[in-house]
Design an enzyme around this catalytic site. Structure first.
Site, short mmCIF file in Angstrom:
data_model
loop_
_atom_site.label_atom_id
_atom_site.label_comp_id
_atom_site.label_asym_id
_atom_site.label_seq_id
_atom_site.Cartn_x
_atom_site.Cartn_y
_atom_site.Cartn_z
N ASP A 20 -4.65 11.46 -10.96
CA ASP A 20 -4.40 10.73 -12.12
C ASP A 20 -3.69 11.73 -13.21
O ASP A 20 -4.69 12.24 -13.80
CB ASP A 20 -5.49 9.84 -12.76
CG ASP A 20 -4.99 8.96 -14.03
OD1 ASP A 20 -3.54 9.02 -14.11
OD2 ASP A 20 -5.81 8.37 -14.56
N ASP A 24 -4.38 7.29 -17.19
CA ASP A 24 -4.45 5.71 -17.38
C ASP A 24 -5.38 5.11 -16.52
O ASP A 24 -5.78 3.77 -16.34
CB ASP A 24 -3.21 4.80 -17.22
CG ASP A 24 -2.57 5.16 -15.96
OD1 ASP A 24 -3.07 5.79 -15.08
OD2 ASP A 24 -1.39 4.25 -15.86
N ASP A 28 -1.34 8.68 -9.72
CA ASP A 28 0.21 8.68 -9.96
C ASP A 28 0.93 9.83 -9.24
O ASP A 28 0.19 10.68 -8.56
CB ASP A 28 0.63 8.48 -11.28
CG ASP A 28 -0.19 9.63 -12.12
OD1 ASP A 28 -0.36 10.72 -11.60
OD2 ASP A 28 -0.77 9.16 -13.32
N ASP A 185 4.57 -0.40 8.23
CA ASP A 185 3.63 -1.19 7.81
C ASP A 185 3.55 -2.52 9.04
O ASP A 185 4.81 -2.94 8.93
CB ASP A 185 3.48 -1.54 6.54
CG ASP A 185 2.17 -2.30 6.25
OD1 ASP A 185 1.30 -1.78 6.35
OD2 ASP A 185 2.47 -3.63 5.86
N GLU A 244 2.51 1.53 12.77
CA GLU A 244 1.28 0.68 12.55
C GLU A 244 1.21 -0.54 13.26
O GLU A 244 1.47 -1.48 12.91
CB GLU A 244 0.64 0.26 11.07
CG GLU A 244 -0.64 0.06 11.04
CD GLU A 244 -0.89 -1.26 10.21
OE1 GLU A 244 -1.81 -1.33 9.64
OE2 GLU A 244 0.15 -1.73 9.59
C1 GLC Z 1 -1.24 -2.88 6.77
C2 GLC Z 1 -1.78 -2.13 5.47
C3 GLC Z 1 -2.71 -3.08 4.85
C4 GLC Z 1 -2.22 -4.09 4.20
C5 GLC Z 1 -1.43 -4.93 5.19
C6 GLC Z 1 -0.48 -5.93 4.71
O1 GLC Z 1 -2.39 -3.19 7.83
O2 GLC Z 1 -2.39 -1.04 6.07
O3 GLC Z 1 -3.46 -1.96 3.91
O4 GLC Z 1 -2.96 -4.91 3.64
O5 GLC Z 1 -0.66 -4.04 6.23
O6 GLC Z 1 0.58 -5.20 4.23
#
Ligand code: GLC
Length: 485
Positions: A20, A24, A28, A185, A244
């Site tokens: 940080d 705050d 960041d 994601d 992912e």
């Molecule tokens: C993925 C991310 C997770 C998030 C989900 C929804 O699994 O790693 O943190 O909550 O997607 O976007």
């Protein structure tokens, strides 16, 4: 090097919790920038930044309201550009997170009622949210919208050409700013089976569903990656993407990888494996076989922002360090999660009222315990951190560990330095007693997951913990050795 990602060590930065600079209590981008020297000393090849975009932070930033800007809590686009420039000057690549399955409900498209870009229906089906409860929420005129995650994360309609065009443009926006890659994601989401068929069960869904489910891993998702790959390839310098994707089999995962789709997919099997020689060996064999199917080296992960930290999952710091040293000896790339190099455990006793994970309210399970800010100094180095840092973490701080040869931080530094000397895609298993793993990949690696010390032979390069007085390998310890052959 265009395929730099093949054996890269990628360090995941969870921006809220890393460092940080503004004071705050929320980490960041200037905080990250100020720690690039630390990351360079640690020896990582790249950083992956979890989302820092404009967001209500209902799901820690995985609810994006503006894909082309930085949330004021994290800084500005100028801060981002400065971070990329400084990282590149140190030889550190930068991967950003892209969230294409859903936007935030605060995104202008949703706010402005552009319903054709989302999945609105007159009647819901029986799909459940990953975060618990129904995956549908009703709006005032009676229609329902789909959200596989939180109600504040409406799923996008990828049949809509405007959605597709928008994401192609978002990729270019960040590529133009110099990013080296994307972490995608929920990369197995986005496309849903035509007609949104009910699943016929009210049971809650999992990210990894062995069953054929109509909301994940649909064939149509590959069309999207075939649209994206030429965009990545049109930029110089080896831009990459890692998925992912929680899918049911290596064969299904393999379909995401290749010269016309993505470069890598996370291999979560190692993270999900229980502690033990047999379990690790099985998963390594399976992963290496998978890599052969895919034609690209695998990835290894022990911790991230969604799962309990591996110190706690595996039961002790010694076990975590042993698993780490095993992982870092394997062919492929390794993804580290910020704070694991300090040996941080999961924080189990956060007061409920401070937990922010949206899943907590719906399921009672919370991912906050792995998202507690990192301790930099003995006095922790934070003012009013967004989650409280245990006072005992002063002794786990960078300040406390730096220069101490027995510390977890110095252990990671040494391992990453020595890892640069390793090469080769194959692993040869050596005969070993039950509860012991022994393998060769240039060096010899021995891991003792049993309860009694085992003898070892060779020159010790690095051990995950102290060796016995007689030179033997104690329980829950891994060693890298140079041996005669
Ligand atoms: C993925 C991310 C997770 C998030 C989900 C929804 O699994 O790693 O943190 O909550 O997607 O976007």
């Amino acid at each position: 090097m265009l395929d730099w990602w093949r054996d890269a060590v990628v360090y995941q930065v969870y921006p809220r919790s890393f460092a940080d600079a503004s004071g705050d209590g929320v980490g960041d981008l200037q905080g990250v920038r100020g720690k690039l020297g630390y990351l360079s000393d640690l020896g990582v090849d790249a950083i992956w930044l979890s989302p820092f975009y404009t967001s209500p932070l209902a799901d820690g930033g995985y609810d994006v309201a503006d894909y082309r800007d930085v949330d004021p809590r994290f800084g500005t686009l100028a801060d981002f550009d400065a971070l990329v420039a400084d990282a590149h000057a140190l030889g550190i690549r930068v991967i950003v997170d892209i969230v294409p399955n859903h936007t935030s409900s605060a995104h202008p498209w949703f706010r402005d009622g552009l319903r054709e870009r989302y999945i609105f229906r007159d009647e819901p089906n029986d799909w459940q949210s990953i975060f618990g409860g129904p995956a549908w929420t009703q709006v005032s005129d009676g229609q329902w919208y789909l959200h596989l995650f939180d109600p504040s994360q409406p799923d996008l309609n990828w049949d809509n050409p405007d959605v597709r065009a928008e994401f192609r443009d978002i990729l270019r926006f960040w590529l133009d700013r110099g990013v080296d890659g994307f972490r995608i994601d929920v990369a197995h989401g986005m496309v849903k089976a035509a007609g949104l068929p009910s699943v016929g069960t009210a049971s809650s869904v999992e990210m990894l569903d062995d069953a054929d489910v109509p909301y994940f891993d649909q064939d149509g998702v590959h069309d999207i990656y075939r649209e994206w790959r030429p965009i990545l390839d049109s930029y110089p310098g080896g831009r990459m993407a890692v998925a992912e994707a929680w899918v049911a089999s290596p064969e299904r995962l393999a379909r995401y990888i290749g010269p016309d789709e993505l470069h890598q997919a996370f291999n979560f099997e190692f993270m999900m494996a229980s502690y033990g020689a047999k379990s690790f060996r099985d998963v390594i064999d399976k992963s290496l076989a998978e890599a052969r199917v895919v034609g690209a080296p695998t990835t290894w992960v022990l911790s991230n922002h969604d799962k309990p930290r591996h110190v706690t999952r595996h039961g002790s710091l010694a076990r975590a360090r042993a698993a780490t040293l095993l992982m870092l000896a394997l062919p492929g790339s390794a993804y580290l999660y910020n704070g694991e190099e300090l040996g941080l455990p999961e924080v189990l006793d956060l007061p409920d009222e401070l937990r922010e994970d949206p899943a907590f309210l719906r399921t009672g399970e919370s991912r906050d315990g792995c998202r507690v800010p990192l301790p930099w100094t003995r006095d922790l180095g934070w003012t009013n951190p967004w989650l409280p840092i245990p006072a005992s973490w002063g002794e786990l701080s960078v300040e406390a560990q730096e220069g101490d040869p027995g510390s977890t931080l110095e252990f990671y530094r040494a391992a990453l330095r020595l890892r640069r000397g390793l090469s080769g895609d194959e692993v040869t298993w050596l005969d070993s007693p039950k509860d012991v793993l022994a393998m060769r990949r240039g060096i010899t690696v021995v891991m003792n997951t049993g309860e009694t010390p085992v003898p070892i032979d060779g020159q010790v390069l690095l051990a995950s913990g102290p060796l016995g007085a007689d030179g033997s390998l104690p329980p829950d310890t891994t060693v890298w050795l140079v041996t005669g052959e």
